[in-house]
Write a protein that holds these residues in place. Structure first.
Motif, PDB file in Angstrom:
ATOM      1  N   SER A 151     -17.452 -21.837   5.519  1.00 35.62           N
ATOM      2  CA  SER A 151     -17.339 -21.219   6.840  1.00 35.62           C
ATOM      3  C   SER A 151     -18.694 -21.133   7.516  1.00 35.62           C
ATOM      4  O   SER A 151     -18.846 -21.442   8.710  1.00 35.62           O
ATOM      5  N   SER A 152     -19.696 -20.721   6.741  1.00 35.34           N
ATOM      6  CA  SER A 152     -21.048 -20.634   7.280  1.00 35.34           C
ATOM      7  C   SER A 152     -21.563 -22.010   7.691  1.00 35.34           C
ATOM      8  O   SER A 152     -22.223 -22.166   8.725  1.00 35.34           O
ATOM      9  N   SER A 153     -21.215 -23.030   6.895  1.00 37.97           N
ATOM     10  CA  SER A 153     -21.650 -24.396   7.185  1.00 37.97           C
ATOM     11  C   SER A 153     -21.034 -24.910   8.478  1.00 37.97           C
ATOM     12  O   SER A 153     -21.713 -25.540   9.293  1.00 37.97           O
ATOM     13  N   PHE A 159     -23.277  -8.966  18.403  1.00 32.95           N
ATOM     14  CA  PHE A 159     -22.667  -7.765  17.827  1.00 32.95           C
ATOM     15  C   PHE A 159     -21.928  -8.108  16.525  1.00 32.95           C
ATOM     16  O   PHE A 159     -22.075  -7.418  15.511  1.00 32.95           O
ATOM     17  N   ILE A 160     -21.139  -9.198  16.583  1.00 32.99           N
ATOM     18  CA  ILE A 160     -20.387  -9.629  15.396  1.00 32.99           C
ATOM     19  C   ILE A 160     -21.342 -10.022  14.275  1.00 32.99           C
ATOM     20  O   ILE A 160     -21.136  -9.677  13.103  1.00 32.99           O
ATOM     21  N   SER A 161     -22.413 -10.733  14.627  1.00 32.61           N
ATOM     22  CA  SER A 161     -23.380 -11.176  13.621  1.00 32.61           C
ATOM     23  C   SER A 161     -24.052  -9.999  12.928  1.00 32.61           C
ATOM     24  O   SER A 161     -24.212  -9.992  11.705  1.00 32.61           O
ATOM     25  N   ASP A 162     -24.427  -8.981  13.716  1.00 34.31           N
ATOM     26  CA  ASP A 162     -25.069  -7.796  13.137  1.00 34.31           C
ATOM     27  C   ASP A 162     -24.100  -7.036  12.232  1.00 34.31           C
ATOM     28  O   ASP A 162     -24.472  -6.576  11.141  1.00 34.31           O
ATOM     29  N   LYS A 163     -22.852  -6.886  12.697  1.00 33.35           N
ATOM     30  CA  LYS A 163     -21.851  -6.189  11.895  1.00 33.35           C
ATOM     31  C   LYS A 163     -21.535  -6.957  10.597  1.00 33.35           C
ATOM     32  O   LYS A 163     -21.345  -6.353   9.541  1.00 33.35           O
ATOM     33  N   LEU A 164     -21.484  -8.278  10.707  1.00 37.62           N
ATOM     34  CA  LEU A 164     -21.226  -9.102   9.520  1.00 37.62           C
ATOM     35  C   LEU A 164     -22.388  -8.977   8.536  1.00 37.62           C
ATOM     36  O   LEU A 164     -22.164  -8.914   7.316  1.00 37.62           O
ATOM     37  N   ALA A 165     -23.607  -8.929   9.041  1.00 39.48           N
ATOM     38  CA  ALA A 165     -24.772  -8.766   8.170  1.00 39.48           C
ATOM     39  C   ALA A 165     -24.707  -7.419   7.438  1.00 39.48           C
ATOM     40  O   ALA A 165     -25.016  -7.333   6.243  1.00 39.48           O
ATOM     41  N   ASN A 166     -24.289  -6.377   8.164  1.00 38.01           N
ATOM     42  CA  ASN A 166     -24.147  -5.054   7.538  1.00 38.01           C
ATOM     43  C   ASN A 166     -23.068  -5.065   6.458  1.00 38.01           C
ATOM     44  O   ASN A 166     -23.232  -4.466   5.378  1.00 38.01           O
ATOM     45  N   LEU A 167     -21.949  -5.736   6.751  1.00 40.44           N
ATOM     46  CA  LEU A 167     -20.863  -5.820   5.777  1.00 40.44           C
ATOM     47  C   LEU A 167     -21.323  -6.559   4.521  1.00 40.44           C
ATOM     48  O   LEU A 167     -21.059  -6.117   3.393  1.00 40.44           O
ATOM     49  N   LEU A 178     -14.320  -4.884  12.128  1.00 36.70           N
ATOM     50  CA  LEU A 178     -14.954  -6.141  12.507  1.00 36.70           C
ATOM     51  C   LEU A 178     -13.910  -7.214  12.824  1.00 36.70           C
ATOM     52  O   LEU A 178     -14.036  -7.952  13.809  1.00 36.70           O
ATOM     53  N   LEU A 179     -12.838  -7.274  12.018  1.00 39.49           N
ATOM     54  CA  LEU A 179     -11.772  -8.225  12.287  1.00 39.49           C
ATOM     55  C   LEU A 179     -11.097  -7.923  13.625  1.00 39.49           C
ATOM     56  O   LEU A 179     -10.751  -8.829  14.390  1.00 39.49           O
ATOM     57  N   THR A 180     -10.917  -6.650  13.894  1.00 42.62           N
ATOM     58  CA  THR A 180     -10.303  -6.246  15.165  1.00 42.62           C
ATOM     59  C   THR A 180     -11.172  -6.658  16.344  1.00 42.62           C
ATOM     60  O   THR A 180     -10.675  -7.171  17.364  1.00 42.62           O
ATOM     61  N   TYR A 181     -12.489  -6.453  16.196  1.00 35.87           N
ATOM     62  CA  TYR A 181     -13.406  -6.818  17.278  1.00 35.87           C
ATOM     63  C   TYR A 181     -13.398  -8.330  17.506  1.00 35.87           C
ATOM     64  O   TYR A 181     -13.442  -8.805  18.657  1.00 35.87           O
ATOM     65  N   LYS A 183     -13.757 -15.075  11.247  1.00 36.50           N
ATOM     66  CA  LYS A 183     -12.638 -14.361  10.618  1.00 36.50           C
ATOM     67  C   LYS A 183     -12.459 -14.812   9.170  1.00 36.50           C
ATOM     68  O   LYS A 183     -12.297 -13.986   8.258  1.00 36.50           O
ATOM     69  N   ASP A 184     -12.505 -16.123   8.957  1.00 37.28           N
ATOM     70  CA  ASP A 184     -12.372 -16.645   7.591  1.00 37.28           C
ATOM     71  C   ASP A 184     -13.532 -16.177   6.709  1.00 37.28           C
ATOM     72  O   ASP A 184     -13.345 -15.887   5.522  1.00 37.28           O
ATOM     73  N   LEU A 185     -14.708 -16.101   7.292  1.00 38.97           N
ATOM     74  CA  LEU A 185     -15.885 -15.672   6.543  1.00 38.97           C
ATOM     75  C   LEU A 185     -15.748 -14.214   6.109  1.00 38.97           C
ATOM     76  O   LEU A 185     -16.059 -13.854   4.963  1.00 38.97           O
ATOM     77  N   ILE A 186     -15.264 -13.369   6.999  1.00 44.78           N
ATOM     78  CA  ILE A 186     -15.058 -11.949   6.675  1.00 44.78           C
ATOM     79  C   ILE A 186     -14.014 -11.808   5.566  1.00 44.78           C
ATOM     80  O   ILE A 186     -14.217 -11.070   4.588  1.00 44.78           O
ATOM     81  N   LYS A 187     -12.916 -12.525   5.709  1.00 46.39           N
ATOM     82  CA  LYS A 187     -11.849 -12.444   4.705  1.00 46.39           C
ATOM     83  C   LYS A 187     -12.320 -12.974   3.348  1.00 46.39           C
ATOM     84  O   LYS A 187     -11.965 -12.414   2.299  1.00 46.39           O
ATOM     85  N   ALA A 188     -13.115 -14.040   3.362  1.00 53.14           N
ATOM     86  CA  ALA A 188     -13.623 -14.603   2.105  1.00 53.14           C
ATOM     87  C   ALA A 188     -14.531 -13.609   1.393  1.00 53.14           C
ATOM     88  O   ALA A 188     -14.489 -13.483   0.163  1.00 53.14           O
ATOM     89  N   ASN A 189     -15.339 -12.891   2.162  1.00 49.36           N
ATOM     90  CA  ASN A 189     -16.203 -11.869   1.561  1.00 49.36           C
ATOM     91  C   ASN A 189     -15.377 -10.787   0.866  1.00 49.36           C
ATOM     92  O   ASN A 189     -15.688 -10.359  -0.251  1.00 49.36           O
ATOM     93  N   MET A 190     -14.324 -10.350   1.532  1.00 47.30           N
ATOM     94  CA  MET A 190     -13.474  -9.308   0.960  1.00 47.30           C
ATOM     95  C   MET A 190     -12.680  -9.834  -0.230  1.00 47.30           C
ATOM     96  O   MET A 190     -12.412  -9.101  -1.193  1.00 47.30           O
ATOM     97  N   ASN A 191     -12.302 -11.106  -0.177  1.00 54.41           N
ATOM     98  CA  ASN A 191     -11.592 -11.702  -1.312  1.00 54.41           C
ATOM     99  C   ASN A 191     -12.446 -11.682  -2.571  1.00 54.41           C
ATOM    100  O   ASN A 191     -11.954 -11.454  -3.674  1.00 54.41           O
TER     101      ASN A 191
END
Length: 755
Positions: free
Chosen positions: A627-629, A656-664, A691-694, A727-735
Motif C-alpha cells: 500500500s505504501s509502495s 491531516f490523514i498522514s499525521d493521524k496515520l503516523a500517530n496510529l 481515521l477510517l471515518t475521516y 484505507k487498506d494501509l490502516i486496515k493492514a496495520n490493525m490486522n
C-alpha cells in the motif's frame, strides 16, 4: 610552456597511483574468488599469499610495458605534445571508468579499458592531425598499429569463449573422476590430481610466464626446447610430493593447490595487468626523458623512440607492487566485486543480485531441452553413474546449530585456479595483454555450469548475472573508446586549462563515489533493517517478528509522510527518495519470504504452529509495504509527468490523514516494542475508526468537488487512489495487531490446558 609537460608527468604519476587503487579493487576478484569461495584457508593466509604473488608479479612485468608504448598506435606518427595529450586522456578516463564499475560491484576488464582508451585517444588525435593537414579519413590506419591492436582485441574476445569452455570441460572431467566425496578417495587419486594441477601451475607461471619478461634470458638456455621433458619430470615430482603430503603429513592436498594457485594467479595478475595501471605513465615519463634532452620543440619531436625496447625501472615496479598490496588489504570495494563473482558461482542458494531477463530465460530453456534430449541418447546405467558422481553430500546438523557452507568445494576451487593460471600465463608468454578478469570470471562460470551449481532454482538468475557482466564488458569497451577520444579532443582544444578542469572533475567524481559507497555500506547494516527469524518456537518467533513489525511500521510511516509532503510541494527529489526507500523495504520483505522454506525445514515437529504464524506475519508486513509502495509510485508518477498540483483543501486533508496515520503507527509500535499483546488498547481502536471515518468523508468530499469544482481527471484519479490505499494501509496495520493479539490469546489458552 615547457613546464606544462613536467606538470603533466607529475599529474600522470598521481593518476597512476589512483589507477592502481581502483584497478586492484576491481581485479582482486581474479585471484581471490576461488580461495575465499571455497573457505579452504583462513582469510589472513589468503591475503598474505596473494600479497606475495602480487609483489613478485610486479617485478616480472617489465616486458609487457611495450603495449602502452607501441601496441596500439604507431608512435613515430605522433609528436611529443600529441603523445602527452593521448596519455593524459587515457589515464583520466581509466580512473573514472574503473571506479564507476567498482562502485556498482561489477567486475570489468582493466585490460579492455586501457586498450580501448589508447585506441580511442589515438584515433581522436589522428583525426585532429588529418583534419589540420586536410587529409582523408582513410589515413587513420597509418596512425594505428592495426595488426597488433586487432590481435589484442581478438585475443581478449576469444578468451571469453576459451576460458568458459576449458573451465567447464576440466571441471566436468575432474568431478567425474573425484565426485563430491573426493576426500574419501584413495590417496593416490588426490596425489595424481595434485601432481597434475601443481605441475601445470608451476610450469606456466614460474617458467612459461617468465618468457614475457627480461628475466627469461637467464633461464632460457636451461628450458629452451625441453618443454615436454620439464612438464613430465615436474608432474612426477609433484605427484610424489603430493602423495607424501597426503599419506605422511596427513594434509589436504587440495588446500595446498589452492594456496599455490592463489599465489600463482596473483603473480600472473600483477605480471599481466600492471601495464594497465602504470604502463601509460611510465611511457609518458620515458617520452619526457627523451624529449627533454633533445632540444627539439615538443610540437616537432617525433616519438619514434617509443618503438624501441626500453626497460622499466625496477624501483617503479616495486612501488607499484607495494601500492597494489596495500589496496588489496584495505579496499572495501574489492570485497564487493569479489562477492559478485562468488555469488554467481555458488553451489548453494544465495541472495540473487540479478533479475532474470528474456535472453537468460530462453538460454536456460534451450539448455534444458538439449539436456533432456541428451538424456534419451545416453543409456540409463551410464546416466545414473554420472549423476552419482555429481550427487552432493548432505550435511546433517543438530537442531539449532548453524554451519556456513562454502560457496563451492575444494575441487572446483583448484580447477578454477589451475585453468585460469594456465590460460593467463600462455597469453603472458606471448606478450598479449589478455584480460585476466575475463579469463578468471569465465572459468569460474564454466566450472559452475559443469558442476551443476546452476540448478532450476537459480539458473535464470545466474545466467542473467553472467550476461549482465559480459554486457558490462562491451559497455566498457565502447565507453572507454568514446570517452578517451572525447577527453583527448577537449585537451587539444583547451590545453593546460582544460587538463586542470578535467583533473578537478575527476577528483570530484572520485570523492563523490567514495562517499556514496560508504553511505551504501552503512545502509546495509541500518538500524531498521528487517531480520530473518532464527527461533524455532512460537514464543521466539513472536519476539523476533515483533521487532520486524516495529521497524517496518516506523519506515512506512516515514515513507508516507515524505510522499504526501513531496506530492503537495511538487518535490520530485523527495518523491524519488520515498520511492527508493519503499523499494528497499520490499526487497527486504522478499528476502524474508524467500527464507520461509528454510525456516520451516529447521522447525521441530512440536513447533510447526510457528510456521503458519510466521507466514501470516510476513504477509501482513507485505500488505503494509504494498500500500505504501503504490501511494509513493503514483505520487511520483503524477509529479514526474507535470500534472496539476493538488488543491489546497486536498493537501490539507492528506496532511491531516498522514499525521493521524503516523500517530496510529507510533501507538502500534509502542505495543510491539513493549510486547504487550494481552489486550488491544481501546484508544487505538477508536483512533483507527476515527481515521477510517475521516478518510471516507474525504472520499465523499472529493466526489462532490468532482461534480461541481474539479477540472482535472488526473488529479481526481490520484486523490481517490491515495485515499483508497490509505484505507487498506490502516486496515493492514490493525490486522497485524489483531494477529498478535489472537496468537497471544491462543498461547494463554494452551498454557492453561497444559497446566
Amino acid at each position: 610552456m615547457d613546464n606544462i609537460y613536467f606538470l603533466m608527468i607529475i599529474a600522470l604519476a598521481i593518476l597512476a597511483i589512483a589507477d592502481l587503487v581502483v584497478g586492484v579493487s576491481n581485479d582482486a576478484v581474479n585471484f581471490l574468488n576461488s580461495a575465499l569461495g571455497s573457505k579452504a584457508i583462513s582469510f589472513r593466509t589468503i591475503m598474505i599469499v596473494a600479497s606475495l604473488g602480487i609483489a613478485c608479479g610486479a617485478v616480472f612485468s617489465s616486458g609487457l610495458m611495450e603495449v602502452a608504448r607501441k601496441g596500439i598506435f604507431v608512435p613515430e606518427q605522433f609528436m611529443f605534445s600529441e603523445i602527452m595529450i593521448i596519455f593524459m586522456a587515457v589515464m583520466i578516463t581509466d580512473i573514472l571508468l574503473l571506479d564507476f564499475f567498482n562502485t556498482l560491484g561489477m567486475p570489468t576488464s582493466t585490460t579492455v579499458s586501457i586498450v580501448f582508451e589508447l585506441l580511442g585517444a589515438a584515433v581522436a588525435m589522428a583525426l585532429i592531425k588529418i583534419g589540420i593537414a586536410g587529409g582523408s579519413f582513410s589515413e587513420v590506419v597509418d596512425y594505428i598499429n592495426t595488426s597488433k591492436a586487432t590481435e589484442i582485441i581478438l585475443g581478449i574476445l576469444l578468451s571469453v569463449v576459451v576460458a568458459f569452455s576449458v573451465g567447464a570441460l576440466v571441471q566436468y572431467v575432474s568431478r567425474l573422476l573425484l565426485s563430491f566425496n573426493f576426500e574419501k578417495k584413495s590417496k593416490w587419486a588426490g596425489a595424481v590430481f595434485g601432481g597434475f594441477a601443481l605441475a601445470a601451475i608451476t610450469y606456466f607461471i614460474f617458467i612459461k610466464g617468465l618468457k614475457g619478461t627480461d628475466y627469461y634470458v637467464i633461464i632460457k638456455p636451461m628450458i629452451e626446447g625441453k618443454t615436454a621433458l620439464i612438464i613430465a619430470v615436474s608432474f612426477i615430482i609433484w605427484t610424489l610430493l603430493s602423495y607424501v603430503v597426503v599419506s605422511i603429513f596427513k594434509k589436504n592436498i587440495y588446500k595446498l593447490i589452492i594456496g599455490v594457485g592463489t599465489f600463482a594467479l596473483a603473480l600472473a595478475f600483477a605480471g599481466n595487468d600492471l601495464v594497465n595501471f602504470i604502463g601509460v605513465p611510465i611511457a609518458a615519463y620515458q617520452s619526457y626523458e627523451a624529449w627533454s634532452v633533445s632540444g627539439v620543440p615538443a610540437t616537432e619531436f617525433a616519438m619514434g623512440v617509443l618503438g624501441n625496447k626500453v626497460p622499466t625501472p625496477t624501483s617503479f615496479l616495486l612501488i607499484a607492487g607495494l601500492i597494489m598490496v596495500l589496496t588489496l588489504w584495505f579496499s572495501s570495494k574489492a570485497k564487493k566485486v569479489v562477492k559478485t563473482s562468488i555469488d554467481l558461482s555458488s553451489q548453494s542458494d544465495t541472495k540473487e543480485r540479478f533479475d532474470p531477463n528474456y535472453l537468460s530465460r530462453n538460454l536456460v530453456r534451450m539448455t534444458m531441452m538439449i539436456a533432456k534430449y541428451t538424456a534419451t541418447v545416453i543409456p540409463n546405467s551410464i546416466q545414473e553413474k554420472i549423476d552419482n558422481r555429481f550427487t552432493k553430500p548432505v550435511i546433517k546438523l543438530p537442531k539449532g546449530e548453524e554451519h556456513e557452507l562454502p560457496a563451492f568445494d575444494l575441487v572446483r576451487a583448484a580447477v578454477n585456479l589451475m585453468v585460469a593460471s594456465v590460460l593467463i600465463s600462455i597469453a603472458t608468454s606471448m606478450k598479449l595483454p589478455l584480460s585476466t578478469t575475463y579469463v578468471t570470471f569465465m572459468v569460474a562460470m564454466g566450472t559452475s555450469l559443469a558442476d551443476r551449481a546452476w540448478g532450476s532454482e537459480s539458473a535464470v538468475y545466474r545466467v542473467a548475472g553472467v550476461l549482465n557482466v559480459i554486457g558490462g564488458w562491451f559497455f566498457t569497451a565502447f565507453c572507454a573508446f568514446v570517452a578517451a577520444g572525447t577527453v583527448a579532443y577537449l585537451i587539444h582544444l583547451g590545453g593546460s586549462a582544460m587538463i586542470a578542469v578535467l583533473l578537478f572533475l575527476a577528483i570530484l567524481l572520485l570523492v563523490r563515489n567514495y562517499i556514496s559507497h560508504n553511505k551504501k555500506s552503512r545502509e546495509v547494516k541500518a538500524e531498521d533493517s528487517l531480520n530473518k527469524a532464527e527461533s524455532q518456537s512460537i514464543h521466539g518467533v513472536i519476539e523476533e517478528s515483533a521487532d520486524n513489525i516495529s521497524k517496518a511500521l516506523k519506515r512506512v510511516s516515514k515513507i508516507n509522510q515524505i510522499t504526501i509532503h513531496g506530492l503537495i510541494d511538487q518535490d520530485l527529489d523527495a518523491l524519488k527518495k520515498a520511492k527508493k526507500t519503499v523499494v528497499k523495504l520490499e526487497h527486504e520483505i522478499d528476502e524474508l519470504q524467500n527464507d520461509i522454506f528454510y525456516f520451516i525445514k529447521e522447525l521441530d515437529d512440536s513447533y510447526l504452529g510457528a510456521s503458519k504464524f510466521y507466514i501470516d506475519v510476513i504477509g501482513s508486513i507485505q500488505d503494509v509495504a504494498q500500500s505504501s509502495s503504490l501511494i509513493a509510485n503514483i505520487s511520483h508518477k503524477h509529479v514526474n509527468n507535470n500534472h496539476k498540483a493538488l488543491k489546497k483543501k486536498q493537501g490539507e486533508e492528506l496532511l491531516f490523514i498522514s499525521d493521524k496515520l503516523a500517530n496510529l503507527c507510533n501507538e502500534i509500535r509502542k505495543i510491539f516494542d513493549a510486547r504487550s499483546f494481552n489486550e488491544i488498547v481501546p484508544s487505538i481502536i477508536e483512533e483507527k475508526q476515527d481515521l477510517l471515518t475521516y478518510v471516507q468523508e474525504s472520499i465523499q468530499k472529493q466526489v462532490e468537488r468532482t461534480r461541481y469544482e474539479e477540472s482535472s481527471p488526473k488529479n481526481t484519479t490520484l486523490y481517490f487512489k491515495i485515499l483508497l490505499e490509505t484505507k487498506d494501509l490502516i486496515k493492514a496495520n490493525m490486522n497485524i495487531l489483531n494477529l498478535y493479539f489472537e496468537e497471544n490469546k491462543n498461547i494463554s489458552v494452551r498454557k492453561e490446558i497444559t497446566d
